[in-house]
Design an enzyme around this catalytic site. Structure first.
Site, PDB file in Angstrom:
ATOM      1  N   ARG A 104      54.282  28.516  11.253  1.00 32.93           N
ATOM      2  CA  ARG A 104      54.430  27.759  12.501  1.00 32.93           C
ATOM      3  C   ARG A 104      53.780  26.405  12.331  1.00 32.93           C
ATOM      4  O   ARG A 104      52.610  26.322  11.967  1.00 32.93           O
ATOM      5  CB  ARG A 104      53.716  28.468  13.656  1.00 32.93           C
ATOM      6  N   THR A 108      54.165  21.559  16.886  1.00 33.75           N
ATOM      7  CA  THR A 108      55.432  21.809  17.600  1.00 33.75           C
ATOM      8  C   THR A 108      55.716  23.297  17.823  1.00 33.75           C
ATOM      9  O   THR A 108      56.588  23.641  18.623  1.00 33.75           O
ATOM     10  CB  THR A 108      56.616  21.249  16.790  1.00 33.75           C
ATOM     11  N   ASP A 200      44.922  35.241  15.105  1.00 35.42           N
ATOM     12  CA  ASP A 200      45.917  34.887  14.089  1.00 35.42           C
ATOM     13  C   ASP A 200      46.032  36.050  13.098  1.00 35.42           C
ATOM     14  O   ASP A 200      45.093  36.323  12.349  1.00 35.42           O
ATOM     15  CB  ASP A 200      45.489  33.601  13.383  1.00 35.42           C
ATOM     16  N   ASP A 203      45.518  35.249   9.284  1.00 39.57           N
ATOM     17  CA  ASP A 203      44.110  34.935   8.973  1.00 39.57           C
ATOM     18  C   ASP A 203      43.250  36.189   9.020  1.00 39.57           C
ATOM     19  O   ASP A 203      42.374  36.388   8.180  1.00 39.57           O
ATOM     20  CB  ASP A 203      43.561  33.902   9.972  1.00 39.57           C
TER      21      ASP A 203
HETATM   22  C1  PRP Z   1      52.422  34.067  12.755  1.00 42.27           C
HETATM   23  C2  PRP Z   1      53.032  35.449  12.866  1.00 42.27           C
HETATM   24  C3  PRP Z   1      54.483  35.144  13.133  1.00 42.27           C
HETATM   25  C4  PRP Z   1      54.402  33.889  13.964  1.00 42.27           C
HETATM   26  C5  PRP Z   1      54.635  34.266  15.406  1.00 42.27           C
HETATM   27  O1  PRP Z   1      52.687  33.522  11.528  1.00 42.27           O
HETATM   28  O2  PRP Z   1      52.837  36.247  11.722  1.00 42.27           O
HETATM   29  O3  PRP Z   1      55.246  34.925  11.969  1.00 42.27           O
HETATM   30  O4  PRP Z   1      53.066  33.373  13.819  1.00 42.27           O
HETATM   31  O5  PRP Z   1      54.657  33.145  16.211  1.00 42.27           O
HETATM   32  P1  PRP Z   1      55.987  32.617  16.922  1.00 42.27           P
HETATM   33  O6  PRP Z   1      56.589  33.812  17.589  1.00 42.27           O
HETATM   34  O7  PRP Z   1      55.451  31.610  17.902  1.00 42.27           O
HETATM   35  O8  PRP Z   1      56.875  32.003  15.896  1.00 42.27           O
HETATM   36  P2  PRP Z   1      52.092  32.097  11.061  1.00 42.27           P
HETATM   37  O9  PRP Z   1      53.049  31.012  11.373  1.00 42.27           O
HETATM   38  O10 PRP Z   1      50.701  31.939  11.602  1.00 42.27           O
HETATM   39  O11 PRP Z   1      52.102  32.226   9.490  1.00 42.27           O
HETATM   40  P3  PRP Z   1      51.259  33.207   8.525  1.00 42.27           P
HETATM   41  O12 PRP Z   1      51.802  34.615   8.723  1.00 42.27           O
HETATM   42  O13 PRP Z   1      51.569  32.667   7.185  1.00 42.27           O
HETATM   43  O14 PRP Z   1      49.807  33.111   8.893  1.00 42.27           O
HETATM   44  N1  URA Z   2      50.746  34.118  15.592  1.00 47.56           N
HETATM   45  C1  URA Z   2      49.638  34.889  15.505  1.00 47.56           C
HETATM   46  O1  URA Z   2      49.235  35.276  14.391  1.00 47.56           O
HETATM   47  N2  URA Z   2      48.971  35.181  16.623  1.00 47.56           N
HETATM   48  C2  URA Z   2      49.382  34.782  17.828  1.00 47.56           C
HETATM   49  O2  URA Z   2      48.721  35.113  18.857  1.00 47.56           O
HETATM   50  C3  URA Z   2      50.527  33.995  17.913  1.00 47.56           C
HETATM   51  C4  URA Z   2      51.203  33.686  16.780  1.00 47.56           C
END
Ligand code: PRP
Ligand code: URA
Length: 209
Positions: A104, A108, A200, A203
């Protein structure tokens, strides 16, 4: 909401509570996610078709059910999807695996793709897309769009937590894709995080941040 299943099994809810707690360690968080994914996998695969095959037990011959059709595809949205994927593969070791890398953009909240790899015959298989978090749904919608462009026509989406806003957007964008989640939380905050949520997911799984 149509096409949405909330898995409210006591073991799922108990483990989810432990995962939400901010004091839960990275190691415990990963272990719990793997355990919970077994229970969620049980639910998302509950209505798979079976067919009787002839086998011989040590006692006698019998007709006994086996999964019918081509093997499943588990499609992980990187990174955090891998936490669900691993437990699901424990339960269905012969499943094929697809990966889509999405992150993400923090300004944005758009989903940016950086990786894609999927079996070539995805059109003939049930594809279960996995990601613990459905927040704005930008990532889930983009992932399912991508798998459909690749030919998938029989999909399900498995997550751990969903925000009502994201669920609404996802089911409007992909009304043909059933969603399975352990919880529908209260709302999204101004940064696009699920409230109360668990923070997150990536993380917390990998100890980054
Ligand atoms: C997190 C999660 C989803 C996304 C959800 O990933 O694992 O993929 O956010 O959010 P959304 O519904 O608003 O798109 P992130 O983008 O943090 O990436 P990561 O898994 O690499 O930490
Ligand atoms: N992605 C995450 O990992 N946590 C949230 O709460 C939203 C998006």
């Amino acid at each position: 909401m149509n096409n949405v299943t909330v898995v409210n099994h006591p073991l799922v809810q108990h483990k989810l509570t432990l995962m939400r707690n901010k004091d839960t360690s990275t190691a415990s968080f990963r272990r719990l996610l793997r355990e919970i994914s077994l229970l969620l996998c049980y639910e998302v695969t509950r209505d798979l078709e079976v067919e009787d095959v002839e086998i011989e037990t040590p006692i006698t011959e019998m007709q006994s059910p086996k999964l019918k059709g081509k093997k499943l595809v588990f499609a992980s949205i990187l990174r955090a999807g891998n936490g669900l994927l691993e437990g699901m593969l424990d339960l269905v070791p012969s499943a094929r695996v697809a990966h889509i890398g999405l992150y993400r953009d923090h300004e944005t909240l758009e989903a940016i793709e950086y990786y894609f790899k999927a079996p070539s015959d995805i059109a003939d298989r049930l594809v279960i897309v996995v990601d613990p978090m459905l927040a704005t749904a930008n990532s889930a919608i983009a992932a399912v769009d991508r798998f459909k462009r690749r030919g998938a026509n029989n999909l399900r989406f498995q997550c751990l937590l969903a925000a009502p806003e994201g669920l609404k957007r996802f089911t409007e964008a992909h009304p043909d894709v059933p969603v399975y989640t352990a919880s529908i939380d209260s709302h999204l905050n101004e940064h696009g995080y699920i409230v109360p949520g668990l923070g997150d997911a990536g993380d917390r799984m990998y100890g980054t941040r």
